[in-house]
Design an enzyme around this catalytic site. Structure first.
Site, short mmCIF file in Angstrom:
data_model
loop_
_atom_site.label_atom_id
_atom_site.label_comp_id
_atom_site.label_asym_id
_atom_site.label_seq_id
_atom_site.Cartn_x
_atom_site.Cartn_y
_atom_site.Cartn_z
N GLY C 240 0.82 -1.20 0.00
CA GLY C 240 0.00 0.00 0.00
C GLY C 240 0.85 1.25 0.00
O GLY C 240 0.79 2.05 -0.91
N PHE C 241 1.64 1.40 1.07
CA PHE C 241 2.58 2.53 1.19
C PHE C 241 1.86 3.87 1.18
O PHE C 241 2.45 4.89 0.82
CB PHE C 241 3.66 2.45 0.09
N ARG C 629 9.50 -0.49 22.11
CA ARG C 629 9.66 -1.95 22.11
C ARG C 629 9.29 -2.50 20.73
O ARG C 629 8.30 -2.09 20.12
CB ARG C 629 8.76 -2.58 23.17
N ASN C 632 8.03 -7.86 16.95
CA ASN C 632 8.54 -9.06 16.28
C ASN C 632 9.85 -8.68 15.59
O ASN C 632 9.86 -7.89 14.65
CB ASN C 632 7.53 -9.59 15.25
N THR C 635 9.93 -9.43 11.56
CA THR C 635 9.13 -8.59 10.67
C THR C 635 9.49 -7.11 10.84
O THR C 635 9.38 -6.34 9.90
CB THR C 635 7.63 -8.80 10.92
N GLN C 639 10.50 -4.48 7.95
CA GLN C 639 9.90 -3.15 7.75
C GLN C 639 10.98 -2.09 7.60
O GLN C 639 10.89 -1.21 6.75
CB GLN C 639 9.02 -2.79 8.95
N GLU C 705 7.14 3.51 8.69
CA GLU C 705 7.54 4.65 7.87
C GLU C 705 8.90 5.22 8.22
O GLU C 705 9.57 5.80 7.37
CB GLU C 705 6.45 5.72 7.94
#
Lengths: 327, 201, 746
Positions: C240-241, C629, C632, C635, C639, C705
């Site tokens: 999507g972004f 914190r 995960n 992942t 990101q 982001e």
């Protein structure tokens, strides 16, 4: 895509007959250019004759050390062919610098010879474009022309020849073998492509229905080395901003053979005979290479956004020559 | 209730397709609908035998249909993705005759008789292909949309055996765009599988 | 059981994604499905004077050609962000298919529906349109209306502290330059797509969206339906972004077409159409002026400029937000104006504002460091504020210096020799650059439902989104820890308006927003479970209050005696229940008003520049982040490196070219709009400080982001270090490097 009839060719002669019979019929090989442009409604054939499975798929040695390559040999197969890797690295390097592995697995030698320009105004289907719609004008002249040609253009068209393979073939002195309604022909590479002039819709000397069945080229001079150098923004999967294919033979401290062709900057695979002549008989020095590069770009016409290509391609020529001279 | 996209329907459609109706959907006129003329001129549907993941499908297809659309819209094998439809992103990468190609620039009719392998054909039963397992382990995807193309491309890459170093893998995978930016993880996954296969030999 | 939160767990939906069974919007097949293809305008402004649809209507398989003449009447929608209480998601006020007006080149003006995709595409090509074209305003320097927006993301558009210009004049050392960034497009690999089906007056759509509830609201508004009569599903979204954050036209055009032909319709935008009718990131022109004393302390900070919006939306790219929070300065001036253009409405793109803003600000900091002859890491350390520089509020968490030092250590910053051009690798020039990363902490309202079963499994539901962030995985980890269950006993469902409400997956807000709702729902579930046990004879939980018990090992137990408890199965069996559930709806508190809540980071880049060709290749990249914190580790790393990768594209490759003569996007495809490919991206490294934020759910910040912010500046600064050439206009192309002069430090 507009509707079309599809037929698999039973043989080369049958394919020629089928395509020649209908003015809007086309040969289909790998499809990487044609299907793309059909989806853009830039190509609108009413018949596709699929020649992709005709047995024009051999790479064979010819007497004297040259190669004969069938039109249906896939770009990837040719790039990794032992004889090409060993004796014609310029061709392997050019092929492997083009497109992606997937596209190279589909694209054929015959098809790549007829790869069409990436000019965005040609591809968009609506802008004035003399190549797509003769007489409509050229939107690239005053538009976003970063990718367009600085050599070989006209006020009708500055569309760049997109193929990397063809730039290498230009320095291999390839002969293109065809079979057409009027019989068989062997067309020297130098005679095959047309500059746009006032008829940019005509890109080659092929007749309608004339099928490329293969290419052939002789051995390079015994001491010659060859190389393809391509510069682009992305590290891969991009058409050339500027490229050079070079063949250089040095004997007794002087250049005895020099062949240079340019890509990404011209309207057809662009041999530079004046630059080659300048090199022969001279020492392979940086000064000589720079002088040749200067001559190679004589007559270049920079446009709004592509002027940098003149200096860039000179540097590419020099680097390519330096690389083979050092190697 | 929403219309239920019942997975069983896929089999039904495939069955219909295999029965020869293919894309020849019948037009039913609705409000404001123009009556469709019968097809005239070029473009007659043609019989096409597709062999996908070992299964034969006798189809009648519009000659225009790409292998990609035939997979997604006719056979409902939607694992193969459409990202650009012009050979510029690699999301549609499948294996034809064992070689990776862009299904979007391939006419379905032109691959009749050649085995096609898609992401749905990589695993063996419940056992994932080593690349699939490595992609999960190395998080070699985020949204997952380019993933089937990356996987089929990587299968082709390993078979071609022209890539050894990380840089060579990167170069040889460059026909597969990933906008989420999982490239380093894809390279890690491909290298792990490549090295394991080499060690096994 | 060790906590699941923080572990590098594999994605829970990984198997679906690698086997091709994860289904995206265009992959839902419904009985009688027809295909819609849009026709777009070929002028930038004016009106359609005539449609000739005869040939299209005659073409084989065509069911309908929908134009303003025969389209059902739709009501106007409400613009994204225009309501504090309703999930409005409108992306354009253009009355698409409702009038003959054209507001941009590429605007949808008709939809052709046919039995097959090939039939629809061909017929769409046969629609002939004539226009009355008007001159269009298309560039930042055109005659479009220039104005200052009332608000920028709920903040004041202009901030003035002290006398910034006066301090600049007086500064011992200063820099003052203009930076530009071009239009960018998101280029999610999945194009925008919708499958729409009507059942009487009820509408179901599968849509590629980051905001199912926003699309539902938009469709209900347009078609005059009750919210409950519209269901929007987006279980998987192919990237999507920001480009799928609002309600873009494909959804209501598909629903319109489906209504006209009385069949379900699938409408997928062609790649060129994604560029044409889904907005991108607006171009920016920014002035950054910085002054410092001889000791490298900022005395003034100026960050002003112009971005564009469209005639059919007001979108402000908040490029000066980083300058509101990053550095201490006694004098600050931040301002921004918009110019209204005849273009597709621009929209959020990954790190909107912060991404182009950090390019300018962090290039400026590098230029100041050069002028000061000070190490750029040291310059940043010297200007770390002890409270928010523009709000004066304390920070909820600020580990910026820690992130900067962590990144510098991992990158090996110490090996950098400061003189430009002083590091070489054979023929190639070596450059090392640094820049700050910055992104605010946003949190939005959210709700969730949690159910536990007698079998000891849990189902957690929220109508939020998965487009690659690993939403279901992270939320399952959070819920598992809260419920005292192993992660593999927890299932998380999302992407459906039949599930509890969530806001847009945007602003890096989703993880903590949904985590708060899940936390509240689990708390409510504890009460509900305890209600089944607290009066039961024989239950070790009898007579206890919620505060006295805790989830533990698949059941509830006394908080002070873990052995005194019983399993979900035991509690439910006694009560004759198979499952028990609870819901919760939560809103953020006022913490964001009292505190400065931001994420920080530092980006370190090493480049190789070919001095002849002006080509830049990334050799190494390290990002280090202060994001609270991490839920995960696997992942999260993805990101971060994903953001960095998109930032590398911004730095070196990406630009959407609009032909200023026509308004047409010239490079609206993935060959000519260059996103990075595998070969452009080396192994990337991401690290994080990890200290939790005491004021956010789970102590976490959103991380989608921040990874892209600062990247372009880090690259540009590395290029300067390699070449002595300062490129202030993105992307850093060969021609820009070839023509730029070496700058010598003042």
């Amino acid at each position: 895509m507009n509707p079309f009839d599809y037929a698999r060719a039973a043989g080369a002669a049958a394919a020629v007959t089928q395509v020649a019979a209908s003015p809007r019929a086309k040969f289909l090989a790998g499809g990487t250019t044609l299907i793309d442009l059909m989806k853009l409604h830039v190509e609108t054939p009413d018949t596709l004759v699929d020649i992709g499975r005709l047995p024009l798929d051999k790479v064979e040695a010819v007497a004297g050390g040259g190669l004969a390559v069938g039109a249906n040999v896939r770009n990837s197969d040719l790039a990794y062919h032992d004889a090409v890797l060993a004796r014609f690295p310029v061709l392997s390097e050019a092929l492997l610098s083009g497109a992606s592995p997937q596209l190279r697995n589909a694209a054929t030698v015959g098809g790549n010879l007829l790869q069409r320009t990436r000019c965005p105004y040609f591809r968009d289907g609506v802008s004035p474009c003399n190549k797509r719609a003769p007489g409509s004008g050229c939107a690239a002249l005053g538009g976003h022309n970063r990718g367009n040609a600085v050599l070989g253009g006209s006020e009708s068209c500055i569309a760049t020849s997109a193929s990397d393979m063809c730039v290498a073939m230009a320095v291999l002195n390839v002969t293109i073998k065809t079979q057409g309604p009027k019989g068989e022909r062997a067309i020297p590479f130098a005679d095959f492509y047309l500059v746009p002039g006032e008829t940019p819709e005509r890109e080659t000397v092929l007749d309608h229905g004339e099928l490329i069945v293969g290419v052939e080229w002789p051995a390079l001079p015994a001491g010659a080395k060859s190389h393809y150098l391509k510069v682009r923004d992305r590290a891969s999967y991009q058409f050339a901003l500027a490229s050079a294919a070079v063949v250089l033979e040095v004997a007794g401290g002087v250049v005895t053979t020099a062949r240079v062709a340019l890509g990404g900057v011209a309207t057809k695979p662009w041999r530079v005979p004046d630059a080659e002549k300048l090199l022969v008989g001279r020492k392979p020095t940086a000064e000589a290479f720079a002088a040749a590069a200067e001559v190679a770009t004589k007559g270049a016409v920079p446009r709004t956004f592509n002027g940098f290509k003149v200096a860039l391609v000179r540097r590419v020529i020099v680097r390519a020559l330096e690389t083979v001279a050092a190697g | 209730m929403p219309p239920d996209p019942d997975p069983d329907r896929r089999d039904f459609i495939q069955g219909v397709a295999a029965g020869g109706l293919g894309v020849a959907l019948l037009s039913t006129a609705g409000p404001g609908v123009a009556a469709a003329d019968p097809p005239t001129g070029p473009g007659r549907a043609i019989p096409v035998q597709l062999t996908v993941n070992g299964q034969d499908h006798a189809l009648t297809l519009d000659p225009r249909i790409s292998l990609l659309d035939a997979l997604r819209e006719v056979l409902h094998l939607t694992g193969t993705k459409k990202g650009c439809d012009h050979g510029q992103c690699g999301a549609c990468t499948v294996l034809v005759d064992g070689r990776r190609v862009n299904a979007c620039l391939t006419l379905a009719a032109s691959v009749a008789g050649s085995p096609v392998r898609t992401v749905e054909g990589l695993a063996t039963g419940d056992d994932l292909h080593p690349l699939q397992a490595a992609f999960i382990k190395h998080d070699a995807f985020q949204c997952g949309y380019c993933t089937p193309g990356q996987l089929c491309s990587a299968v082709g890459l390993l078979k071609e055996a022209h890539a050894t170093t990380d840089d060579e893998v990167r170069e040889q995978m460059s026909g597969n765009l990933c906008r989420c930016g999982a490239y380093p993880n894809v390279v890690a996954a491909v290298q792990e599988v490549r090295l394991a296969a080499r060690d096994a030999r | 059981m060790t906590p699941a939160v923080g572990k590098p767990l594999d994605r829970v939906d990984g198997r679906q994604k690698v086997t091709g069974t994860a289904r995206f919007a265009a992959e839902y097949d419904l009985p009688g499905l027809a295909h819609g293809v849009i026709v777009t305008s070929t002028v930038a402004k004016g009106r359609v004077t005539a449609f000739d649809t005869a040939a299209a209507e005659r073409a084989p398989g065509v069911l309908a050609v929908v134009t303003p003449k025969n389209a059902p009447k739709l009501r106007p929608t409400e613009p994204f962000g225009s309501s504090e209480t309703k999930p409005v998601a409108g992306t354009t006020t253009a009355p698409v298919l409702q009038s003959d007006q054209v507001f941009w080149y590429g605007q949808p003006i008709a939809v052709v529906v046919a039995g097959t995709l090939d039939q629809a595409k061909y017929a769409a090509h046969l629609v002939r349109v004539t226009y009355d074209a008007k001159p269009a305003e298309l560039t930042l320097d055109s005659k479009g209306r220039v104005f200052v927006p009332d608000k920028v993301q709920q903040e004041e558009p202009e901030i003035t502290i002290g006398d910034a210009e006066g301090a600049l004049t007086a500064a011992a050392v200063k820099m003052d330059h203009t930076y530009t960034t071009p239009q960018h497009n998101h280029n999610a690999i999945e194009p925008h797509a919708t499958v729409a089906a009507w059942d009487g007056g009820k509408l179901t759509v599968y849509d590629t969206t980051q905001f199912v509830f926003g699309v539902r609201y938009d469709l209900a508004t347009r078609f005059g339906l009750k919210l409950d009569d519209v269901r929007v599903l987006a279980p998987f979204v192919g990237g999507g972004f920001g480009g799928k954050g609002g309600a873009w036209p494909q959804a209501f055009l598909a629903a319109t077409a489906a209504k006209v032909v009385g069949r379900p319709v699938k409408l997928v935008l062609g790649r060129d159409q994604v560029y044409a009718c889904v907005g991108g990131r607006t171009p920016t022109r920014q002035r950054v002026a910085l002054g410092a004393d001889a000791g490298g302390k900022l005395t003034t900070l100026i960050h002003t400029g112009r971005t564009s919006t469209s005639t059919t939306n007001t979108f402000t790219e908040q490029f000066n937000f980083p300058a509101r929070h990053l550095y201490a300065s006694p004098n600050i001036h931040l301002a921004q104006e918009l110019i209204e253009l005849d273009v597709c409405p621009p929209t959020f793109m990954r790190g909107p504002g912060e991404c182009p803003g950090t390019f300018a600000l962090e290039s400026g900091m590098d230029e100041l460091a050069v002028a000061l002859k000070l190490d750029p890491v040291e310059l940043r350390l010297r200007n770390d504020p002890d409270k928010d520089p523009t709000r004066g509020t304390p920070f909820s968490l600020r580990k910026y210096k820690e992130a900067l030092k962590l990144g510098a250590e991992k990158f090996g910053w110490a090996r950098r020799t400061p003189e430009p051009g002083s590091m070489k690798d054979g023929r190639l020039l070596v450059g090392l650059g640094v820049a700050s990363a910055f992104y605010p902490v946003y949190r939005m309202p959210s709700s969730a439902r949690v159910e536990v079963t007698a079998a000891g499994t849990a189902l957690v539901q929220c109508g939020c989104q998965e487009m690659g962030m690993g939403t279901a995985t992270a939320q399952a980890q959070i819920a598992a820890d809260l419920l005292g269950l192993p992660v593999d006993r927890v299932k998380f469902e999302l992407g459906d308006t039949a599930l509890p409400f969530a806001m847009v997956a945007g602003g890096s807000s989703q993880t903590i927003s949904v985590a708060a709702a899940v936390t509240a729902a689990v708390a409510a579930l504890k009460t509900a479970l305890l209600a089944l046990a607290e009066k039961a004879d024989g239950s070790p939980l009898k007579g206890l209050k919620a505060a006295d018990v805790a989830f533990r090992d698949g059941g509830l137990a006394r908080a002070d005696d873990p052995k005194a408890g019983e399993s979900f199965g035991a509690i439910l069996a006694r009560a004759g229940r198979k499952a028990v559930d609870a819901k919760a709806e939560v809103k953020p508190g006022d913490e964001a008003k009292k505190l400065s809540m931001q994420s920080y980071g530092a980006q370190f880049c090493e480049v190789r520049v070919d001095p002849d060709f002006g080509t830049v290749r990334i050799k190494r990249f390290v990002g280090a982040f202060d994001v609270g914190r991490v839920i995960n580790a696997k992942t999260a790393r993805s990101q971060f490196i994903g953001g960095i990768t998109m930032g590398l594209g911004m730095a070196l490759l990406e630009e959407t070219h609009r032909d200023p003569r026509t308004g047409r996007l010239v490079n609206a495809d993935l060959a000519e709009y260059m996103v990075p490919v595998h070969a452009d991206v080396p192994a990337l490294e991401a690290y994080w400080v990890g200290d939790p934020d005491p004021h956010t759910p789970m102590g976490a910040h959103g991380i989608g982001e921040i990874g892209i912010t600062g990247v372009a500046a880090a690259v540009a600064n590395a290029v300067y270090h390699a070449t002595g050439k300062r490129i202030r206009d993105l992307p850093i192309t060969p021609e820009r490097l070839m023509s730029a002069a070496r700058e010598s430090p003042r």
